[in-house]
Design an enzyme around this catalytic site. Sequence first.
Site, PDB file in Angstrom:
ATOM      1  N   GLY A 169      77.237 -15.456 -28.989  1.00 29.50           N
ATOM      2  CA  GLY A 169      76.482 -15.692 -27.505  1.00 29.50           C
ATOM      3  C   GLY A 169      75.840 -16.999 -27.246  1.00 29.50           C
ATOM      4  O   GLY A 169      75.765 -17.725 -28.342  1.00 29.50           O
ATOM      5  N   ASN A 170      75.001 -16.956 -26.278  1.00 31.65           N
ATOM      6  CA  ASN A 170      74.331 -18.425 -26.274  1.00 31.65           C
ATOM      7  C   ASN A 170      72.963 -17.674 -25.472  1.00 31.65           C
ATOM      8  O   ASN A 170      72.777 -16.997 -25.065  1.00 31.65           O
ATOM      9  CB  ASN A 170      75.032 -19.526 -25.561  1.00 31.65           C
ATOM     10  CG  ASN A 170      75.460 -19.080 -23.969  1.00 31.65           C
ATOM     11  OD1 ASN A 170      74.760 -18.917 -23.121  1.00 31.65           O
ATOM     12  ND2 ASN A 170      76.708 -18.917 -23.889  1.00 31.65           N
ATOM     13  N   ARG A 171      72.074 -19.056 -25.325  1.00 36.09           N
ATOM     14  CA  ARG A 171      70.782 -18.908 -24.872  1.00 36.09           C
ATOM     15  C   ARG A 171      70.623 -18.740 -23.594  1.00 36.09           C
ATOM     16  O   ARG A 171      69.479 -18.742 -22.773  1.00 36.09           O
ATOM     17  CB  ARG A 171      69.894 -19.571 -25.537  1.00 36.09           C
ATOM     18  CG  ARG A 171      69.659 -19.511 -27.010  1.00 36.09           C
ATOM     19  CD  ARG A 171      68.291 -20.115 -27.616  1.00 36.09           C
ATOM     20  NE  ARG A 171      67.962 -21.483 -27.411  1.00 36.09           N
ATOM     21  CZ  ARG A 171      67.297 -22.044 -26.619  1.00 36.09           C
ATOM     22  NH1 ARG A 171      66.115 -21.631 -26.172  1.00 36.09           N
ATOM     23  NH2 ARG A 171      67.133 -23.389 -26.459  1.00 36.09           N
ATOM     24  N   SER A 172      71.398 -18.709 -22.642  1.00 35.75           N
ATOM     25  CA  SER A 172      71.450 -18.768 -21.000  1.00 35.75           C
ATOM     26  C   SER A 172      70.991 -17.599 -20.545  1.00 35.75           C
ATOM     27  O   SER A 172      71.371 -16.450 -21.004  1.00 35.75           O
ATOM     28  CB  SER A 172      72.903 -18.991 -20.588  1.00 35.75           C
ATOM     29  OG  SER A 172      72.640 -18.981 -19.069  1.00 35.75           O
TER      30      SER A 172
END
Length: 427
Positions: free
Chosen positions: A227-230
Amino acid sequence: MARILLGVSGGIAAYKALELVRLATGSGHAVRVIQTPASRRFVGPDSFVALSGAPVLFFEDEADPLRGAYPGEEPAGELPISHLALAERADLYLIAPATANTIAKLAHGFADNLLTAAALACRAPLLVAPAMNERMYLHPATQQALSQLKARGVQVIAPGRGRLASRGEEGWGRLAEPGELLARCEQALAGGDGHEHERSLAWLRGRRVLVSAGGTREPIDAVRFLGNRSSGRMGYALAGAASRAGAEVMLVSANAQLPAPAGVRVLAVQSAADLEREMIAASPSADLIMMAAAVADFRPREPADGKIKRAGRKRLTIELERTGDILAQLVGARRAGQLIVGFAAEHGEAGILEARRKLKEKGVDAIVYNDIADPTLGFDAEENAVTVLAHEGERRLARAPKPTIAEGILTALHELGATRQLADTSA
Ligand code: CTP
């Protein structure tokens, strides 16, 4: 750089006035503060003194140690100095927060403390930012008082909707954020009448807007993902701002844990493939598409069905494959009169050059560029600072809360001419 007089009346939101003083002095303005006696219960004068670098006044008969001077100026040599010198010398007078009581007094011309007396004495633009609980704000007495003030040319900075300062309360009446208050002051100082804001967002009325937000998750096995931190805040703020401006908004949201903005249809998705499917399906009818989601560029080629076990492994290799480029597909399928905006999060000095390259090469109408070098901005943060790049120009939006940045982006699209190609040119 201007002389800003700030009147603080007694509400819990008075604490936001501190942040405003910090922002305004940081931008080079000289700020003097007048408090109503009641506001002392919420924020003491010492905090304002420390942040503004000048004494705070409360009463009409109180001597001003600076004799009407603003920070950075020499106090006048001779006495007596009018107790209203601060108001007479101000380039702008902002009352924030303005309580229901203060608004009622302003509407009727009362002068029972220095704050209200200064409003009568001041010939500079007067801006009033209400803050109170929803029932008081929506009461006809308050609404009529605000209409009276507006009719006299006072600029009213509308409160927002959301969690109010008093515990557990929600609704209209939340003081505008400090970044917005300062932006409105600067517009007024530049000669604005306070309606630029609505005018610059008027192009959204009746438009269909499609926004993607959040960060995609690509399954590795049944319980893990890439995933990513958005957080999704920027996309949600854009959707909310477009909806408030009268657009019909659909938000395709990848894994954001945020409340749906008022009036916005939210469709929850997880992976890049889900997001791709929903965006492509919804795009034909959209006038404006904003691709704010952080989309995985790669995903595990063969996600495991169950949970990958640790036992018996020293290392684990996961093979990744490319995901589809959603923005490229939207651009490829665009219909005439459709506006497409991409986002670019880049790192460091060369970032803006990279964003300019993306604007040229991706076939989009604008790119919103975000420098992610500062960890307190952008990804997973409350605030942002961006540059909007369109084919006819660029607009830098200084650090502010994301809802303010969202309105700034939508305004910039219009002012940079990107909206000219929208199908029906009534905008
Ligand atoms: N985007 C997309 N589909 C992808 C990846 C990104 O639609 N599979 C969109 C993003 O939502 C964003 C824009 O493309 O609006 C730019 O994303 P970015 O990651 O900066 O672009 P890339 O071309 O992937 O560039 P980079 O090589 O820097 O990752």
